[in-house]
Design an enzyme around this catalytic site. Structure first.
Site, PDB file in Angstrom:
ATOM      1  N   ARG A  58       0.820  -1.217   0.000  1.00 24.59           N
ATOM      2  CA  ARG A  58       0.000   0.000   0.000  1.00 24.59           C
ATOM      3  C   ARG A  58       0.849   1.259   0.000  1.00 24.59           C
ATOM      4  O   ARG A  58       0.386   2.334  -0.402  1.00 24.59           O
ATOM      5  CB  ARG A  58      -1.017  -0.046   1.150  1.00 24.59           C
ATOM      6  CG  ARG A  58      -2.089  -1.113   0.936  1.00 24.59           C
ATOM      7  CD  ARG A  58      -3.097  -1.132   2.061  1.00 24.59           C
ATOM      8  NE  ARG A  58      -2.527  -1.553   3.318  1.00 24.59           N
ATOM      9  CZ  ARG A  58      -2.415  -2.817   3.729  1.00 24.59           C
ATOM     10  NH1 ARG A  58      -2.857  -3.787   2.954  1.00 24.59           N
ATOM     11  NH2 ARG A  58      -1.874  -3.109   4.887  1.00 24.59           N
ATOM     12  N   GLU A  95       5.157  -9.443  15.215  1.00 27.40           N
ATOM     13  CA  GLU A  95       4.587  -9.902  16.477  1.00 27.40           C
ATOM     14  C   GLU A  95       4.729 -11.427  16.574  1.00 27.40           C
ATOM     15  O   GLU A  95       5.120 -11.967  17.599  1.00 27.40           O
ATOM     16  CB  GLU A  95       3.118  -9.478  16.554  1.00 27.40           C
ATOM     17  CG  GLU A  95       2.584  -9.558  17.957  1.00 27.40           C
ATOM     18  CD  GLU A  95       1.151  -9.048  18.039  1.00 27.40           C
ATOM     19  OE1 GLU A  95       0.645  -8.523  17.035  1.00 27.40           O
ATOM     20  OE2 GLU A  95       0.552  -9.213  19.116  1.00 27.40           O
TER      21      GLU A  95
HETATM   22  P1  AMP Z   1       4.202  -2.277  11.817  1.00 24.94           P
HETATM   23  O1  AMP Z   1       5.512  -2.829  11.340  1.00 24.94           O
HETATM   24  O2  AMP Z   1       3.681  -2.976  13.027  1.00 24.94           O
HETATM   25  O3  AMP Z   1       4.233  -0.770  11.986  1.00 24.94           O
HETATM   26  O4  AMP Z   1       3.134  -2.619  10.700  1.00 24.94           O
HETATM   27  C1  AMP Z   1       2.978  -1.804   9.610  1.00 24.94           C
HETATM   28  C2  AMP Z   1       2.603  -2.560   8.358  1.00 24.94           C
HETATM   29  O5  AMP Z   1       1.586  -3.524   8.589  1.00 24.94           O
HETATM   30  C3  AMP Z   1       2.071  -1.591   7.329  1.00 24.94           C
HETATM   31  O6  AMP Z   1       2.620  -1.932   6.069  1.00 24.94           O
HETATM   32  C4  AMP Z   1       0.577  -1.776   7.373  1.00 24.94           C
HETATM   33  O7  AMP Z   1       0.044  -1.739   6.085  1.00 24.94           O
HETATM   34  C5  AMP Z   1       0.344  -3.130   8.019  1.00 24.94           C
HETATM   35  N1  AMP Z   1      -0.626  -3.080   9.127  1.00 24.94           N
HETATM   36  C6  AMP Z   1      -0.359  -3.288  10.453  1.00 24.94           C
HETATM   37  N2  AMP Z   1      -1.449  -3.193  11.207  1.00 24.94           N
HETATM   38  C7  AMP Z   1      -2.469  -2.888  10.362  1.00 24.94           C
HETATM   39  C8  AMP Z   1      -3.876  -2.619  10.543  1.00 24.94           C
HETATM   40  N3  AMP Z   1      -4.469  -2.650  11.742  1.00 24.94           N
HETATM   41  N4  AMP Z   1      -4.603  -2.319   9.451  1.00 24.94           N
HETATM   42  C9  AMP Z   1      -4.018  -2.275   8.226  1.00 24.94           C
HETATM   43  N5  AMP Z   1      -2.725  -2.514   7.992  1.00 24.94           N
HETATM   44  C10 AMP Z   1      -1.943  -2.822   9.036  1.00 24.94           C
END
Ligand code: AMP
Length: 172
Positions: A58, A95
């Site tokens: 995205r 996670e």
């Molecule tokens: P993080 O590494 O935990 O910051 O996760 C970010 C990535 O995971 C991004 O590329 C987001 O598109 C996706 N992502 C994580 N949580 C969500 C969520 N609740 N809704 C949509 N996309 C998410």
């Protein structure tokens, strides 16, 4: 325009307990999509950026038109095995389990001014890994932009060395 109204919440996707923030409802609305990209462009336009680095998938959708608005190039960071030339790879913790991202080694020249773009900041692990890759190639990260920030997950705390800008903040 309040772009938050165009973001859809999908409970329990892809796993139980996750509130997935779906931006397809924003992307299909011409005015909301344009307002989103323009808001990010407005924020970063004073920086004279050389490259927008977008994170699969995205981050490509938002980052590519943003690069056109900012009159600069676009560099994709992809999941492993997708980029055809010589890559730099980074494996990072999720996670549950781990993931690997790749960037072309010749995508960034030392000293180039870079912004990193993704749709959403959650824990910040993904963006942190991309920051490390960009800096390993000599890029100068002048900002990081997101459409959505899930503030309760405190992703900003992993990105304290950089200016982080998000358009919409949700608690979860
Ligand atoms: P993080 O590494 O935990 O910051 O996760 C970010 C990535 O995971 C991004 O590329 C987001 O598109 C996706 N992502 C994580 N949580 C969500 C969520 N609740 N809704 C949509 N996309 C998410």
């Amino acid at each position: 325009m309040d772009i938050a109204n165009f973001i859809r919440n999908i409970p329990d996707f892809p796993n139980t307990g996750i509130q997935f923030k779906d931006i397809t409802t924003l992307l299909k609305d011409a005015k909301a999509f344009k307002a989103t990209v323009e808001a990010l462009a407005d924020h970063f336009k004073s920086e004279e950026i050389d490259l927008v680095v977008g994170i699969e998938a995205r981050g490509f959708i938002i980052g590519s038109p943003l690069a056109l608005f900012l009159d600069c190039g676009f560099v994709p960071v992809r999941k492993e095995g997708k980029l055809p030339a010589t890559t730099l790879a980074k494996t990072y913790q999720l996670e549950y389990g781990q993931a690997t991202l790749e960037i072309h080694r010749d995508a960034i020249s030392p000293g180039q001014k870079v912004i990193i773009i993704d749709d959403l900041l959650a824990t910040g692990g993904t963006t942190r890994a991309v920051c490390e890759m960009v800096e390993e190639l000599g890029g100068n990260i002048v900002g990081i932009g997101f459409v959505i920030e899930l503030v309760s997950l405190k992703g900003r705390e992993k990105l304290t060395s950089y200016p982080v800008h998000s358009l919409v903040k949700f608690d979860i």
